[in-house]
Enzyme design. Sequence first.
Site, PDB file in Angstrom:
ATOM      1  N   SER A  21       2.667   8.341   7.486  1.00  0.00           N
ATOM      2  CA  SER A  21       1.001   9.128   8.077  1.00  0.00           C
ATOM      3  C   SER A  21       1.319   9.934   8.149  1.00  0.00           C
ATOM      4  O   SER A  21       1.888  10.740   8.018  1.00  0.00           O
ATOM      5  CB  SER A  21       0.083   7.454   7.900  1.00  0.00           C
ATOM      6  OG  SER A  21      -1.100   8.071   8.200  1.00  0.00           O
ATOM      7  N   ASP A  36      -4.272   2.844  -1.251  1.00  0.00           N
ATOM      8  CA  ASP A  36      -4.399   3.648   0.023  1.00  0.00           C
ATOM      9  C   ASP A  36      -5.295   4.381  -0.008  1.00  0.00           C
ATOM     10  O   ASP A  36      -4.955   6.011  -0.694  1.00  0.00           O
ATOM     11  CB  ASP A  36      -3.080   4.434   0.376  1.00  0.00           C
ATOM     12  CG  ASP A  36      -2.793   5.049   1.399  1.00  0.00           C
ATOM     13  OD1 ASP A  36      -3.886   5.849   1.757  1.00  0.00           O
ATOM     14  OD2 ASP A  36      -2.236   5.619   2.037  1.00  0.00           O
ATOM     15  N   HIS A  43      -2.537   1.187   2.254  1.00  0.00           N
ATOM     16  CA  HIS A  43      -1.676   2.220   3.510  1.00  0.00           C
ATOM     17  C   HIS A  43      -0.601   2.296   4.411  1.00  0.00           C
ATOM     18  O   HIS A  43      -1.105   1.251   5.500  1.00  0.00           O
ATOM     19  CB  HIS A  43      -2.584   3.570   4.414  1.00  0.00           C
ATOM     20  CG  HIS A  43      -1.924   4.862   5.481  1.00  0.00           C
ATOM     21  ND1 HIS A  43      -2.354   5.957   4.969  1.00  0.00           N
ATOM     22  CD2 HIS A  43      -2.003   4.664   6.651  1.00  0.00           C
ATOM     23  CE1 HIS A  43      -1.591   6.354   5.388  1.00  0.00           C
ATOM     24  NE2 HIS A  43      -1.621   6.050   6.283  1.00  0.00           N
TER      25      HIS A  43
END
Length: 492
Positions: A50, A137, A169
């Site tokens: 991320s 996600d 995620h």
Amino acid sequence: MKIRKFLVAALAAVGIAATTVGGATAAVPAPTTGSLQRYDISSTYVSGLSSGGFMANQMHVAYSDVFDGAGIFSAGPYDCAQNNLNTALYGCMDTFMARKTPAQLEQLTRDRAAAGKLDPVANLSGDKVWLFHGTNDSTVKAPVNDDLATYYRDLGSNVVYNNTSASGHAWVSPIGPNSCTSTSSPYVNNCGGDPVKDMLTHLLGSVNPASSSALTGKLVQFDQSTYTPGGSPSAISMGNEGFAYVPQSCQSGVSCKLMVTLHGCYQYFGLVGNALMDKAYLNEYADTNNLIVLYPQATTMTGNPRGCWDWWGYKSADYAQKSGPQMTAVMNMAKALGAGGTTTTPTPTLPAPAGLTVTGTTDTTASLSWTPVPGAVSYDVYRNGTKVNGAPVTSAGYTDSGLAAGTTYGYAVAAVDTAGTAGTRSAAVDATTTGAAAVCVTASNYAHTTAGRAHQSGGYTYANGSDQNLGLWNVFATSTIKQTSPGYWVTC
């Protein structure tokens, strides 16, 4: 996890707040305080999740002379956010807003490289890149991840893109504590396979199986201020401490690879402890594949309440360039470990000292002796693989001080010749200090502050002494901390 509009003013991030810190038994070794040592590094890679994935791409693109490839869990293409929070939120995480096309960002990359703000773009051609995005996600949407794959492919990189997993995620690992579809702290999921092996196989070539035994390397906890522009990590939203896992083989002088791994938002050490270092499944491969893993740490600051890496410009407009302060700091750490060139350490000539013995311990010291080595003018003493003597040790004995009570340390010694070259290290011996080890205290963050173990600022709780971020300041968020010296508290 969904980003709600009322949170826009508070920033973009990943995940929901973690409610506990530490307290779990971890397979990763307990950290040993030390400094980053230079090793024989043959190749360097970067990985991340991320915000750490966006940062990993920035590092790879900006320093392509150094990095040989990248492994990225759920992120978008280089400088997608264009120094704009709304674009980051709604164009580069969600897709409500328009964003630059891969072709536009590729041209931006070429322009910056031509201006010397990035390494030459030609370096990316042929570099191995491994990308991952789960079908559950919704934090960084699939089209954004697709743009990252297109960006790299257009620049000639060798891309493998796994976008069929049911993961939420998260970083995905065979020992992840969360279910596959989860998007929750500490953002390490288990989907039944081994994406870490897939990533390392693509980046490094064939890899040996991960270690199924207890890890035998050391986890070095180092002061990030040494590597931070201006010497203040907190000024650029980085934590005081960083970590590096170093296998025994690398400590012994074997040529090793380096992996720089960047956590996601709400995944930094001050909030989730060693959760990523313990469960990412990188150290297990590091032990069997001569791989050092560097774990730099971001933290919170005004404008970055979730401890994200800077991929949209909350700290510097140069965030995605070589001059970006976080970029510079992480690169300084990598270079301190030997990235960007092999070591020039002369070949050792003196044998290992024999007879290394622990002659005594106190609560804070350990005394050692050994048999003198003919031809030695001094000796270097190593604690858990890190040299501890500042000045040359000219006798066959040494007392190490400043230790924690009730703690076991491993020591080795090397003889130094007239040219200043350290010889082969001795076999290690263990020394255990007297006294009781620091006791871990678990309580709500509010209780920690009222008891004088922590303090609060801006709605967050910080351990006294270390200033480690323990999470939200309330009676519901809990953390586990210990006092290692008077008034100095750290997470367990």
